[in-house]
Design a protein around this motif. Structure first.
Motif, PDB file in Angstrom:
ATOM      1  N   ARG A 393       0.823  -1.222   0.000  1.00 49.15           N
ATOM      2  CA  ARG A 393       0.000   0.000   0.000  1.00 49.15           C
ATOM      3  C   ARG A 393       0.849   1.261   0.000  1.00 49.15           C
ATOM      4  O   ARG A 393       0.573   2.212  -0.718  1.00 49.15           O
ATOM      5  N   ALA A 394       1.869   1.265   0.840  1.00 48.77           N
ATOM      6  CA  ALA A 394       2.735   2.450   0.898  1.00 48.77           C
ATOM      7  C   ALA A 394       3.403   2.665  -0.459  1.00 48.77           C
ATOM      8  O   ALA A 394       3.494   3.797  -0.956  1.00 48.77           O
ATOM      9  N   ALA A 395       3.840   1.574  -1.082  1.00 50.86           N
ATOM     10  CA  ALA A 395       4.496   1.686  -2.384  1.00 50.86           C
ATOM     11  C   ALA A 395       3.508   2.134  -3.451  1.00 50.86           C
ATOM     12  O   ALA A 395       3.823   2.975  -4.306  1.00 50.86           O
ATOM     13  N   ALA A 396       2.290   1.593  -3.397  1.00 51.03           N
ATOM     14  CA  ALA A 396       1.286   1.951  -4.410  1.00 51.03           C
ATOM     15  C   ALA A 396       1.014   3.439  -4.375  1.00 51.03           C
ATOM     16  O   ALA A 396       0.900   4.095  -5.418  1.00 51.03           O
ATOM     17  N   SER A 397       0.950   3.983  -3.177  1.00 46.13           N
ATOM     18  CA  SER A 397       0.622   5.409  -3.135  1.00 46.13           C
ATOM     19  C   SER A 397       1.791   6.229  -3.678  1.00 46.13           C
ATOM     20  O   SER A 397       1.588   7.226  -4.366  1.00 46.13           O
ATOM     21  N   MET A 398       3.005   5.779  -3.416  1.00 47.92           N
ATOM     22  CA  MET A 398       4.161   6.491  -3.999  1.00 47.92           C
ATOM     23  C   MET A 398       4.201   6.338  -5.514  1.00 47.92           C
ATOM     24  O   MET A 398       4.555   7.272  -6.235  1.00 47.92           O
ATOM     25  N   LEU A 399       3.872   5.136  -6.009  1.00 50.85           N
ATOM     26  CA  LEU A 399       3.883   4.930  -7.464  1.00 50.85           C
ATOM     27  C   LEU A 399       2.850   5.832  -8.137  1.00 50.85           C
ATOM     28  O   LEU A 399       3.111   6.427  -9.176  1.00 50.85           O
ATOM     29  N   ARG A 400       1.681   5.931  -7.517  1.00 50.62           N
ATOM     30  CA  ARG A 400       0.647   6.805  -8.103  1.00 50.62           C
ATOM     31  C   ARG A 400       1.105   8.258  -8.109  1.00 50.62           C
ATOM     32  O   ARG A 400       0.928   8.961  -9.092  1.00 50.62           O
ATOM     33  N   GLU A 401       1.701   8.672  -7.006  1.00 45.02           N
ATOM     34  CA  GLU A 401       2.217  10.055  -6.963  1.00 45.02           C
ATOM     35  C   GLU A 401       3.258  10.286  -8.051  1.00 45.02           C
ATOM     36  O   GLU A 401       3.410  11.398  -8.541  1.00 45.02           O
ATOM     37  N   ALA A 402       3.985   9.210  -8.405  1.00 45.69           N
ATOM     38  CA  ALA A 402       5.019   9.328  -9.443  1.00 45.69           C
ATOM     39  C   ALA A 402       4.430   9.178 -10.843  1.00 45.69           C
ATOM     40  O   ALA A 402       5.160   9.150 -11.828  1.00 45.69           O
ATOM     41  N   GLY A 403       3.100   9.075 -10.942  1.00 42.27           N
ATOM     42  CA  GLY A 403       2.452   9.078 -12.252  1.00 42.27           C
ATOM     43  C   GLY A 403       2.180   7.706 -12.841  1.00 42.27           C
ATOM     44  O   GLY A 403       1.801   7.596 -14.011  1.00 42.27           O
ATOM     45  N   ALA A 404       2.356   6.655 -12.068  1.00 40.46           N
ATOM     46  CA  ALA A 404       2.108   5.313 -12.604  1.00 40.46           C
ATOM     47  C   ALA A 404       0.637   4.945 -12.475  1.00 40.46           C
ATOM     48  O   ALA A 404      -0.059   5.434 -11.580  1.00 40.46           O
ATOM     49  N   VAL A 405       0.158   4.103 -13.403  1.00 41.22           N
ATOM     50  CA  VAL A 405      -1.190   3.545 -13.248  1.00 41.22           C
ATOM     51  C   VAL A 405      -1.068   2.033 -13.102  1.00 41.22           C
ATOM     52  O   VAL A 405      -0.201   1.394 -13.690  1.00 41.22           O
ATOM     53  N   ARG A 406      -1.960   1.487 -12.316  1.00 44.27           N
ATOM     54  CA  ARG A 406      -1.899   0.063 -12.019  1.00 44.27           C
ATOM     55  C   ARG A 406      -2.593  -0.716 -13.133  1.00 44.27           C
ATOM     56  O   ARG A 406      -3.694  -0.354 -13.552  1.00 44.27           O
ATOM     57  N   LEU A 407      -1.952  -1.769 -13.626  1.00 44.62           N
ATOM     58  CA  LEU A 407      -2.546  -2.578 -14.689  1.00 44.62           C
ATOM     59  C   LEU A 407      -3.145  -3.870 -14.147  1.00 44.62           C
ATOM     60  O   LEU A 407      -3.744  -4.627 -14.886  1.00 44.62           O
ATOM     61  N   GLY A 408      -2.906  -4.143 -12.897  1.00 44.89           N
ATOM     62  CA  GLY A 408      -3.528  -5.325 -12.306  1.00 44.89           C
ATOM     63  C   GLY A 408      -2.620  -6.531 -12.242  1.00 44.89           C
ATOM     64  O   GLY A 408      -1.482  -6.510 -12.706  1.00 44.89           O
ATOM     65  N   ARG A 409      -3.199  -7.592 -11.660  1.00 43.62           N
ATOM     66  CA  ARG A 409      -2.393  -8.769 -11.349  1.00 43.62           C
ATOM     67  C   ARG A 409      -2.048  -9.614 -12.561  1.00 43.62           C
ATOM     68  O   ARG A 409      -1.064 -10.321 -12.587  1.00 43.62           O
ATOM     69  N   ARG A 410      -2.914  -9.573 -13.595  1.00 44.23           N
ATOM     70  CA  ARG A 410      -2.727 -10.474 -14.726  1.00 44.23           C
ATOM     71  C   ARG A 410      -1.352 -10.265 -15.376  1.00 44.23           C
ATOM     72  O   ARG A 410      -0.666 -11.233 -15.736  1.00 44.23           O
ATOM     73  N   VAL A 411      -0.958  -8.998 -15.499  1.00 41.41           N
ATOM     74  CA  VAL A 411       0.340  -8.695 -16.107  1.00 41.41           C
ATOM     75  C   VAL A 411       1.475  -9.283 -15.264  1.00 41.41           C
ATOM     76  O   VAL A 411       2.428  -9.878 -15.782  1.00 41.41           O
ATOM     77  N   GLY A 412       1.349  -9.119 -13.955  1.00 41.51           N
ATOM     78  CA  GLY A 412       2.374  -9.656 -13.061  1.00 41.51           C
ATOM     79  C   GLY A 412       2.446 -11.166 -13.125  1.00 41.51           C
ATOM     80  O   GLY A 412       3.529 -11.756 -13.214  1.00 41.51           O
ATOM     81  N   GLU A 413       1.286 -11.807 -13.114  1.00 44.69           N
ATOM     82  CA  GLU A 413       1.258 -13.273 -13.142  1.00 44.69           C
ATOM     83  C   GLU A 413       1.776 -13.802 -14.472  1.00 44.69           C
ATOM     84  O   GLU A 413       2.431 -14.842 -14.524  1.00 44.69           O
ATOM     85  N   SER A 414       1.507 -13.079 -15.548  1.00 38.75           N
ATOM     86  CA  SER A 414       1.976 -13.499 -16.856  1.00 38.75           C
ATOM     87  C   SER A 414       3.506 -13.450 -16.907  1.00 38.75           C
ATOM     88  O   SER A 414       4.161 -14.375 -17.391  1.00 38.75           O
ATOM     89  N   TRP A 415       4.084 -12.381 -16.367  1.00 36.26           N
ATOM     90  CA  TRP A 415       5.552 -12.301 -16.329  1.00 36.26           C
ATOM     91  C   TRP A 415       6.105 -13.491 -15.552  1.00 36.26           C
ATOM     92  O   TRP A 415       7.067 -14.134 -15.954  1.00 36.26           O
ATOM     93  N   ARG A 416       5.451 -13.791 -14.428  1.00 38.11           N
ATOM     94  CA  ARG A 416       5.936 -14.841 -13.548  1.00 38.11           C
ATOM     95  C   ARG A 416       5.914 -16.210 -14.243  1.00 38.11           C
ATOM     96  O   ARG A 416       6.824 -17.012 -14.089  1.00 38.11           O
TER      97      ARG A 416
END
Lengths: 568, 568
Positions: A393-416
């Motif tokens: 959660r702490a990281a997500a809020s920093m990522l959003r402040e840095a202009g990132a948008v979340r694409l969701g778990r599917r992308v992460g699981e696919s990489w894995r």
């Protein structure tokens, strides 16, 4: 322990099964001869869109350039004198001293682009004269003393996955050489659950160790792309980093102790958990690449298997914004356990490569948000559910402040799911006439953008000829408070007349450029034969002399992997 | 930069102010003579209950044993030949080459019990023949080359706080020696905020660096008990650990790069953030204790000042339960940033030592819960509020499951207030006829209980004579996933006839015992002169030979602090 499959001779993947080279007995029944592995056609491993993209970018037309049949690989007769062979047999037993064609071919070189080019062209001039398999620290120490006495070069062999010529060094004195395969020393010696320590032989591989540890609710968590084949001794000898090293630490950090057999005796190094008893000798053995001796035992820090694992994708509009976002996480110790930020070219390639409805949805989603393709970030969190949640959660809020948008778990699981796939794909691309290689470095957050530009520029200039351009793709794969690694993949239309020269020239330009910009010679691939001309630029002439002094004390006749690490 | 006060000659604390030794000019006006510092009476530093407790435990009667007047400390004439002195002056300037009594006394030895005994008895036989102050890496390198040529021994001097004889080694060849005071090289050279890196001179101390960093919202966070006086170069040379090292990392972990001037040239080491370019040469310079050269610059990892800091006390019923609780936190990466578990004897002493209503309430509270005094645990959490909260809660629930009860913040804050107090108290105890010394080690969680028993047993046997017993108190001060440190404080009635012999015998017994039980020779105090006879047991004869080979290459004439680290 499960079986540990060998790598196929001319490419990546297990020698057993579909990709295997078939062994035919020679007419005299003595030496085996081997047929080339059949790698999948490029059309099977790359979607049409991706192939079209590559043709357009590189000026490349797919063509069939299969490897020479394994049976035609040129192999010089073993130079090990019969008297020497008999002394090895006396020490290790007949079955553990091999000079047959198949064993020598299987232990020739590693898996760099240059290694594969040689093997595909039918060249095994870097093959050892014999392959031996000691069974213990004591046998290895005796072997090294014997080889020192006989003037026989010793090259340790773990998984055979080096991509920097760690197994392809040439001895200036052209002495006979033996490959010391550590496959017999691949068991668990001790497990101390209370202290989170496991002690293993150097030939132990990741899958076998993880299977053992899982039975005790534990994991090592070291997952480089070579995980299926590489060994614990090899990781230690090369200062490996794995895909989750941002979280679990580099392999250096996981080694609590090790045993190094040298021609001058045995060193037992490391005092867990920590010591101030003089300079860190364990750190001298880590990264010694066989040039100081053979690692015969490793004690590793393990941890509880994570109860929570969460992988997700994020998107940044630009590379600079992505780096700034990661840097901010890094300084607050909020980097995920796995962190992987792709540049625009790699992001585009990944999207073109991805197939199925998930990938189409992702592309549409990015288009809808008018972000173009941007820069893809894969993050992975592992550990206890409560702390994972808080960090995430702490990281997500920093990522959003840095202009990132979340694409969701599917992308992460696919990489894995595809985390170990790249080297398999490479063989098919080589078959189709491509140059495919990677290189890597690391730099401070301040220097990283310059290093990135410098490496890309040098590769593009060196490989861009007659209207053809390489595709140079980069990603950050490991984050630290003070900087990050940079991993670069290069694709180009191969110069079939002088393919080795083509890459050596490009590699030289890229290495000069990254060092000048403040990058390190290598973040996790080691020095090997390929990087040793630059070691002096990394540690200075006096630094090289210090290493030489250590080598002289441990290996006075210079038999330990003399073609790697230290410049001539 | 704020003024960096010097330590008083015969004890701990700043030379300036109330505890200072007064400087009187000699009658010839040339040499200063110094009067002894006035340390507070033992009754001022220990409450009556604590004094009574000590008398009862140790068979000790408080008595006045003040140090010899500083003016009577015996100091041999400087052995540095005038020709040599002039060559040093030529290099560094007259004002930076000193042979006067005060400078030589201020640079004699460190602050171990043995150092203080010698100084209190009026012995300064370990004083250097001159004190020099180079101003740069180049000057230091030239100085080392010159001293190598002249056969003059060089002992680097940072804060002068060594407690292992790091400044008290004797040269087997009995050559003249100079103390290289790094006080002129104490400034910030560079700050890279994005990369969280600061580069400083080796003479920089903690308070000055923290003051500088605070202006940028940053902190180093390295807080050993010697923090007020010790230097960054000294921390690096001795592989220091600080009170918050469990969280921020040992000093080793904080050094991203350093410059080492040697008689053979200058080494620039470290490639932040990480590298796999061969063995870790930076790790050879860390812990080199002046025996390979002089550290002339250090690049350190800094971090944002913590937004949240929470300190608290907990109580375990027994030492075994406390260790088990910490081990459980450790394996789940939930150790606090500061962690300090006292054994029953240390807990009792702390409670007797504490005064005021808070302490009385605490004692009553423990009594009410029928826990006896048990084992006190101090924990400190620092960082971002969200992650501190999550880690603290997860740890609290594990601590409760392990049988600990929370004592609240007051205990934690009280420890924090007094974190640098112990060495001040020691002087008063020495004045009153006590033996007071500490030693430390580390071991795996599995070995730690055995090491603890072995050290206590050895000390009690060695120091227990004629019905007198020492008080041996222990605490864990640094936790790791694989084990923890153990810090031992010893108090005993001093043998005024042979005080040095009394301690050497006890120290020998304790060191033999802890090594045999699986402890490391030193977790954070370094080797120095005191531990060097045991280095071979720690790293083996071949390990010592490797260090000798490195020293031979960098310091062929053996002028670099020859009396420490390496056994003769």
């Amino acid at each position: 322990m499960p079986e540990q499959p060998e790598l196929t001779i001319q490419g990546w993947g297990p020698a057993a099964g579909a990709r295997d080279a078939t062994v035919h007995r020679g007419e005299d029944g003595a030496d085996g001869t081997l047929e080339p592995a059949a790698f999948p056609d490029v059309a099977e491993v790359l979607p049409k869109a991706a192939r079209r993209h590559l043709s357009r970018e590189l000026g490349w037309t797919p063509r069939r350039t299969p490897p020479a049949p394994v049976s035609r690989i040129r192999l010089a007769p073993s130079r090990l004198a019969e008297e020497g062979r008999l002394r090895l047999v006396e020490l290790l037993g007949e079955e553990h001293v091999r000079t047959d064609r198949e064993e020598r071919l299987r232990h020739a070189g590693g898996k760099s682009y240059l290694d594969l080019l040689r093997r595909r062209e039918g060249d095994a001039s870097d093959a050892p004269d014999a392959v031996v398999r000691p069974g213990s620290t004591e046998e290895t120490a005796a072997l090294l003393a014997l080889c020192s006495e006989m003037g026989v070069v010793v090259v340790p062999f773990g998984g055979g996955t080096s991509v920097v010529g760690g197994l392809s060094g040439t001895d200036a004195d052209d002495r006979p050489s033996i490959s010391v395969d550590l496959g017999r020393m691949a068991s668990v010696h001790a497990l101390d659950v209370a202290s989170s320590l496991v002690t293993v032989g150097p030939g132990m591989r990741g899958p076998a160790l993880e299977e053992y540890l899982a039975r005790h609710g534990l994991t090592l968590g070291h997952l480089p792309q070579s995980w299926e084949f590489a060994t614990m001794g090899g990781y230690a000898a090369t200062r490996s980093a794995g895909q989750a090293s941002t979280g679990v630490g580099r392999f250096d950090d996981l080694v609590a102790g090790l045993t190094l057999a040298t021609p001058s005796g045995v060193l037992e190094l490391g005092s867990p958990p920590a010591s101030a008893a003089g300079p860190d000798l364990l750190g001298l053995a880590l990264g010694s690449e066989g040039a100081l001796g053979v690692i015969t035992e490793v004690t590793l820090r393990v941890r509880p298997r994570p109860r929570e694992q969460q992988y997700a994708g994020w998107s940044f509009r630009t590379w600079a914004a992505g780096l700034a976002g990661l840097q901010r996480l890094a300084r607050h110790d909020l980097l995920p356990d796995v962190v992987r930020l792709s540049d625009p070219d790699e992001t585009r390639a990944n999207l073109l490569n991805a197939s199925g409805t998930g990938a189409s949805l992702l592309r549409s989603s990015l288009r809808l948000r008018r972000r173009g393709e941007g820069c893809l970030l894969v993050v992975g969190w592992e550990g206890l559910p409560t702390t994972v949640r808080a960090r995430r959660r702490a990281a997500a809020s920093m990522l959003r402040e840095a202009g990132a948008v979340r694409l969701g778990r599917r992308v992460g699981e696919s990489w894995r799911r595809h985390r170990f796939a790249a080297p398999y794909t490479r063989d098919s691309l080589l078959d189709a006439g491509l140059l495919v290689e990677t290189l890597e470095t690391a730099a401070t957050w301040t220097a990283l953008p310059t290093v990135y530009d410098a490496v890309r520029g040098a590769l593009r200039e060196s490989l861009g000829r007659r209207g053809k351009q390489p595709l140079v793709m980069g990603h950050v794969s490991h984050g630290y408070p003070t900087g990050a690694s940079l991993y670069v993949t290069v694709l180009a239309d191969r110069d079939d007349a002088l393919p080795i020269q083509q890459w050596l020239t490009a590699k030289r330009a890229a290495t000069d450029a990254l060092l000048a910009a403040g990058g390190t010679l290598t973040h996790h691939h080691a020095v090997g034969a390929d990087h040793r001309p630059w070691l002096e630029r990394e540690v200075g002439p006096l630094g090289v002399d210090v290493l030489r002094a250590v080598k002289q004390r441990l290996d006075p006749r210079g038999i330990c992997n003399p073609g790697v690490l230290l410049p001539d």
